[in-house]
Design a protein around this motif. Structure first.
Motif, PDB file in Angstrom:
ATOM      1  N   VAL A  91       0.850  -1.193   0.000  1.00  0.00           N
ATOM      2  CA  VAL A  91       0.000   0.000   0.000  1.00  0.00           C
ATOM      3  C   VAL A  91       0.881   1.236   0.000  1.00  0.00           C
ATOM      4  O   VAL A  91       2.009   1.216   0.504  1.00  0.00           O
ATOM      5  N   ARG A  92       0.370   2.314  -0.580  1.00  0.00           N
ATOM      6  CA  ARG A  92       1.075   3.593  -0.610  1.00  0.00           C
ATOM      7  C   ARG A  92       0.179   4.663   0.007  1.00  0.00           C
ATOM      8  O   ARG A  92      -1.037   4.653  -0.208  1.00  0.00           O
ATOM      9  N   ASP A  93       0.812   5.589   0.734  1.00  0.00           N
ATOM     10  CA  ASP A  93       0.053   6.622   1.427  1.00  0.00           C
ATOM     11  C   ASP A  93       0.660   7.987   1.123  1.00  0.00           C
ATOM     12  O   ASP A  93       1.858   8.213   1.345  1.00  0.00           O
ATOM     13  N   GLU A  94      -0.163   8.899   0.589  1.00  0.00           N
ATOM     14  CA  GLU A  94       0.312  10.233   0.227  1.00  0.00           C
ATOM     15  C   GLU A  94       0.965  10.916   1.426  1.00  0.00           C
ATOM     16  O   GLU A  94       0.456  10.867   2.541  1.00  0.00           O
ATOM     17  N   ARG A  95       2.088  11.564   1.174  1.00  0.00           N
ATOM     18  CA  ARG A  95       2.824  12.202   2.261  1.00  0.00           C
ATOM     19  C   ARG A  95       2.251  13.589   2.568  1.00  0.00           C
ATOM     20  O   ARG A  95       1.945  14.364   1.672  1.00  0.00           O
ATOM     21  N   MET A  96       2.117  13.846   3.879  1.00  0.00           N
ATOM     22  CA  MET A  96       1.566  15.112   4.347  1.00  0.00           C
ATOM     23  C   MET A  96       2.521  15.730   5.367  1.00  0.00           C
ATOM     24  O   MET A  96       3.363  15.038   5.955  1.00  0.00           O
ATOM     25  N   LEU A  97       2.352  17.023   5.586  1.00  0.00           N
ATOM     26  CA  LEU A  97       3.105  17.717   6.623  1.00  0.00           C
ATOM     27  C   LEU A  97       2.136  18.104   7.733  1.00  0.00           C
ATOM     28  O   LEU A  97       1.163  18.835   7.503  1.00  0.00           O
ATOM     29  N   ALA A  98       2.383  17.595   8.935  1.00  0.00           N
ATOM     30  CA  ALA A  98       1.561  17.951  10.092  1.00  0.00           C
ATOM     31  C   ALA A  98       2.162  19.180  10.758  1.00  0.00           C
ATOM     32  O   ALA A  98       3.348  19.195  11.117  1.00  0.00           O
ATOM     33  N   VAL A  99       1.340  20.213  10.920  1.00  0.00           N
ATOM     34  CA  VAL A  99       1.801  21.447  11.563  1.00  0.00           C
ATOM     35  C   VAL A  99       0.751  21.903  12.566  1.00  0.00           C
ATOM     36  O   VAL A  99      -0.425  21.523  12.497  1.00  0.00           O
ATOM     37  N   SER A 100       1.174  22.708  13.502  1.00  0.00           N
ATOM     38  CA  SER A 100       0.240  23.310  14.445  1.00  0.00           C
ATOM     39  C   SER A 100      -0.754  24.194  13.691  1.00  0.00           C
ATOM     40  O   SER A 100      -0.410  24.806  12.661  1.00  0.00           O
ATOM     41  N   ALA A 101      -1.972  24.267  14.194  1.00  0.00           N
ATOM     42  CA  ALA A 101      -2.978  25.128  13.554  1.00  0.00           C
ATOM     43  C   ALA A 101      -2.546  26.585  13.552  1.00  0.00           C
ATOM     44  O   ALA A 101      -3.074  27.393  12.782  1.00  0.00           O
ATOM     45  N   HIS A 131       0.608  27.464  12.913  1.00  0.00           N
ATOM     46  CA  HIS A 131       1.803  27.567  12.071  1.00  0.00           C
ATOM     47  C   HIS A 131       1.467  28.301  10.768  1.00  0.00           C
ATOM     48  O   HIS A 131       0.359  28.157  10.228  1.00  0.00           O
ATOM     49  N   PRO A 132       2.415  29.061  10.203  1.00  0.00           N
ATOM     50  CA  PRO A 132       2.155  29.756   8.923  1.00  0.00           C
ATOM     51  C   PRO A 132       1.761  28.808   7.796  1.00  0.00           C
ATOM     52  O   PRO A 132       0.965  29.187   6.915  1.00  0.00           O
ATOM     53  N   PHE A 133       2.283  27.570   7.805  1.00  0.00           N
ATOM     54  CA  PHE A 133       1.950  26.637   6.736  1.00  0.00           C
ATOM     55  C   PHE A 133       0.512  26.116   6.838  1.00  0.00           C
ATOM     56  O   PHE A 133       0.001  25.508   5.890  1.00  0.00           O
ATOM     57  N   ALA A 134      -0.138  26.339   7.974  1.00  0.00           N
ATOM     58  CA  ALA A 134      -1.493  25.809   8.163  1.00  0.00           C
ATOM     59  C   ALA A 134      -2.477  26.433   7.182  1.00  0.00           C
ATOM     60  O   ALA A 134      -3.544  25.869   6.930  1.00  0.00           O
ATOM     61  N   ARG A 135      -2.123  27.571   6.614  1.00  0.00           N
ATOM     62  CA  ARG A 135      -3.009  28.238   5.665  1.00  0.00           C
ATOM     63  C   ARG A 135      -2.645  27.940   4.220  1.00  0.00           C
ATOM     64  O   ARG A 135      -3.250  28.498   3.300  1.00  0.00           O
ATOM     65  N   ARG A 136      -1.690  27.062   4.024  1.00  0.00           N
ATOM     66  CA  ARG A 136      -1.236  26.721   2.666  1.00  0.00           C
ATOM     67  C   ARG A 136      -2.035  25.552   2.108  1.00  0.00           C
ATOM     68  O   ARG A 136      -2.494  24.666   2.839  1.00  0.00           O
ATOM     69  N   ASP A 137      -2.192  25.534   0.784  1.00  0.00           N
ATOM     70  CA  ASP A 137      -2.839  24.391   0.123  1.00  0.00           C
ATOM     71  C   ASP A 137      -1.874  23.220  -0.011  1.00  0.00           C
ATOM     72  O   ASP A 137      -2.295  22.061  -0.070  1.00  0.00           O
ATOM     73  N   VAL A 142      -1.047  19.242   5.694  1.00  0.00           N
ATOM     74  CA  VAL A 142      -0.865  19.916   4.411  1.00  0.00           C
ATOM     75  C   VAL A 142      -0.135  18.969   3.448  1.00  0.00           C
ATOM     76  O   VAL A 142       0.910  18.409   3.807  1.00  0.00           O
ATOM     77  N   PRO A 143      -0.661  18.762   2.217  1.00  0.00           N
ATOM     78  CA  PRO A 143       0.029  17.880   1.261  1.00  0.00           C
ATOM     79  C   PRO A 143       1.432  18.388   0.925  1.00  0.00           C
ATOM     80  O   PRO A 143       1.655  19.593   0.822  1.00  0.00           O
ATOM     81  N   ILE A 144       2.369  17.451   0.776  1.00  0.00           N
ATOM     82  CA  ILE A 144       3.722  17.782   0.316  1.00  0.00           C
ATOM     83  C   ILE A 144       3.761  17.463  -1.173  1.00  0.00           C
ATOM     84  O   ILE A 144       3.669  16.296  -1.576  1.00  0.00           O
ATOM     85  N   ALA A 145       3.893  18.485  -1.979  1.00  0.00           N
ATOM     86  CA  ALA A 145       3.676  18.344  -3.416  1.00  0.00           C
ATOM     87  C   ALA A 145       4.731  17.504  -4.120  1.00  0.00           C
ATOM     88  O   ALA A 145       4.437  16.836  -5.126  1.00  0.00           O
ATOM     89  N   ASP A 146       5.971  17.522  -3.647  1.00  0.00           N
ATOM     90  CA  ASP A 146       7.053  16.907  -4.414  1.00  0.00           C
ATOM     91  C   ASP A 146       7.739  15.742  -3.691  1.00  0.00           C
ATOM     92  O   ASP A 146       8.913  15.475  -3.929  1.00  0.00           O
ATOM     93  N   LEU A 147       7.008  15.048  -2.845  1.00  0.00           N
ATOM     94  CA  LEU A 147       7.523  13.817  -2.246  1.00  0.00           C
ATOM     95  C   LEU A 147       6.612  12.651  -2.622  1.00  0.00           C
ATOM     96  O   LEU A 147       5.384  12.802  -2.625  1.00  0.00           O
ATOM     97  N   PRO A 148       7.176  11.491  -2.929  1.00  0.00           N
ATOM     98  CA  PRO A 148       6.351  10.338  -3.286  1.00  0.00           C
ATOM     99  C   PRO A 148       5.632   9.795  -2.049  1.00  0.00           C
ATOM    100  O   PRO A 148       5.961  10.147  -0.907  1.00  0.00           O
ATOM    101  N   PRO A 149       4.647   8.929  -2.247  1.00  0.00           N
ATOM    102  CA  PRO A 149       3.917   8.360  -1.115  1.00  0.00           C
ATOM    103  C   PRO A 149       4.832   7.511  -0.216  1.00  0.00           C
ATOM    104  O   PRO A 149       5.871   7.012  -0.654  1.00  0.00           O
ATOM    105  N   ILE A 150       4.425   7.350   1.034  1.00  0.00           N
ATOM    106  CA  ILE A 150       5.085   6.409   1.936  1.00  0.00           C
ATOM    107  C   ILE A 150       4.632   5.004   1.558  1.00  0.00           C
ATOM    108  O   ILE A 150       3.440   4.769   1.325  1.00  0.00           O
TER     109      ILE A 150
END
Length: 294
Positions: free
Chosen positions: A162-172, A174-180, A258-266
């Motif tokens: 199985v493959r799982d899309e990689r995400m970035l977990a950040v505090s609500a 955090h500046p990245f929390a508002r990113r797509d 938040v999705p990480i656009a340029d990393l492959p799935p785990i």
């Protein structure tokens, strides 16, 4: 005594008839006779009294039968148990998992395995990246479904299940929390939290050591469990690279994924001690793959 010699001796001691012994074992009468003569020469004593009308054990032969029978029975039982265990028809199959994403599928595969092999008990337990392969090496697990790759001399790994899309977990907060989405380059802007005991090559596969620009990514090995990781993230201690499964199994109001656009799935797949992939392990992997393909 060779195993076949023991079989011939014990069968003749029971049948007291050379022809019936030969027929029962599927050998020639001459083979039975030659085996007994060879044993008697080796021991220097007569084991059977033979006449034209009957065959009887001598006192020495009778004593030998008693001594050999119990040990031979234990050997046969041990061999039968080993074969049955290898085929998955009895015993215990111990399965580990490191992710809730595969946890549900493992439970379903375990139920299918129990239906197919009711005499084999399936035990399931969670393992943590902080001690990725400790349970396998301690003999506490037969197989575990975990993050790939695995590059350990004493362990073997199977195909990606199985493959799982990689995400970035950040505090609500955090500046990245508002990113797509974010990129690997963005990972250089804050500390990325990581498990304390993950092998270096696996850590590199989950969290790159540097961005495409060459800038280093600050990775801090500080956590031993997912709950600890998320607690630190929510408190602003850093970010964490996780699978998309976290949005389902670890949704929290104080954390944004938040999705990480340029990393492959785990990727996840089976791992077992080298040279120890039994029939029951193979059967379970097959059932698990079918469950994940649904």
């Amino acid at each position: 005594m060779e195993r076949r010699d023991i079989e011939i001796f014990l069968t003749l001691a029971e049948e007291l008839h050379f022809t019936r012994t030969a027929e029962r074992l599927g050998v020639s009468g001459a083979r039975v006779s030659q085996t007994i003569k060879r044993l008697e020469r080796r021991f220097g004593v007569t084991l059977f009294q033979r006449t034209s009308r009957q065959v009887a054990l001598t006192p020495v032969g009778s004593a030998l039968r008693e001594d050999v029978q119990a040990g031979y029975q234990r050997i046969q039982e041990g061999i039968a148990k080993a074969i049955a265990a290898g085929r998955g028809f009895s015993g215990i199959l111990r399965v580990g998992f490191s992710s809730p994403l595969v946890g549900e599928a493992i439970m379903a595969a375990a139920e299918a395995f129990r239906t197919r092999h009711p005499e084999c008990e399936v035990r399931i337990r969670e393992v943590h990246l902080s001690d990725a392969f400790g349970a396998l090496r301690a003999g506490e697990l037969d197989v575990q479904i975990t993050e790939l790759p695995v590059r350990e001399a004493d362990l073997s790994s199977g195909p990606v299940l199985v493959r799982d899309e990689r995400m970035l977990a950040v505090s609500a907060r955090h500046p990245f929390a508002r990113r797509d989405s974010v990129t690997v380059e963005d990972l250089t802007r804050d500390t990325v939290l990581a498990p304390t005991g993950a092998p270096e090559y696996l850590l590199d596969a989950l969290i790159p050591a540097q961005a495409p620009s060459g800038r280093p990514i600050q990775r801090a090995r500080t956590t031993t469990s997912r709950q600890e990781l998320l607690t630190l993230v929510s408190g602003g201690a850093g970010m964490a690279v996780v699978g998309n499964q976290a949005t389902r199994y670890h949704a929290r109001p104080d954390i944004v994924y938040v999705p990480i656009a340029d990393l492959p799935p785990i990727e996840y797949g089976p791992v077992w001690p080298a040279g120890a992939q039994t029939g029951r392990v193979r059967s379970f992997i097959t059932l698990l793959r079918a469950e994940l393909d649904r």
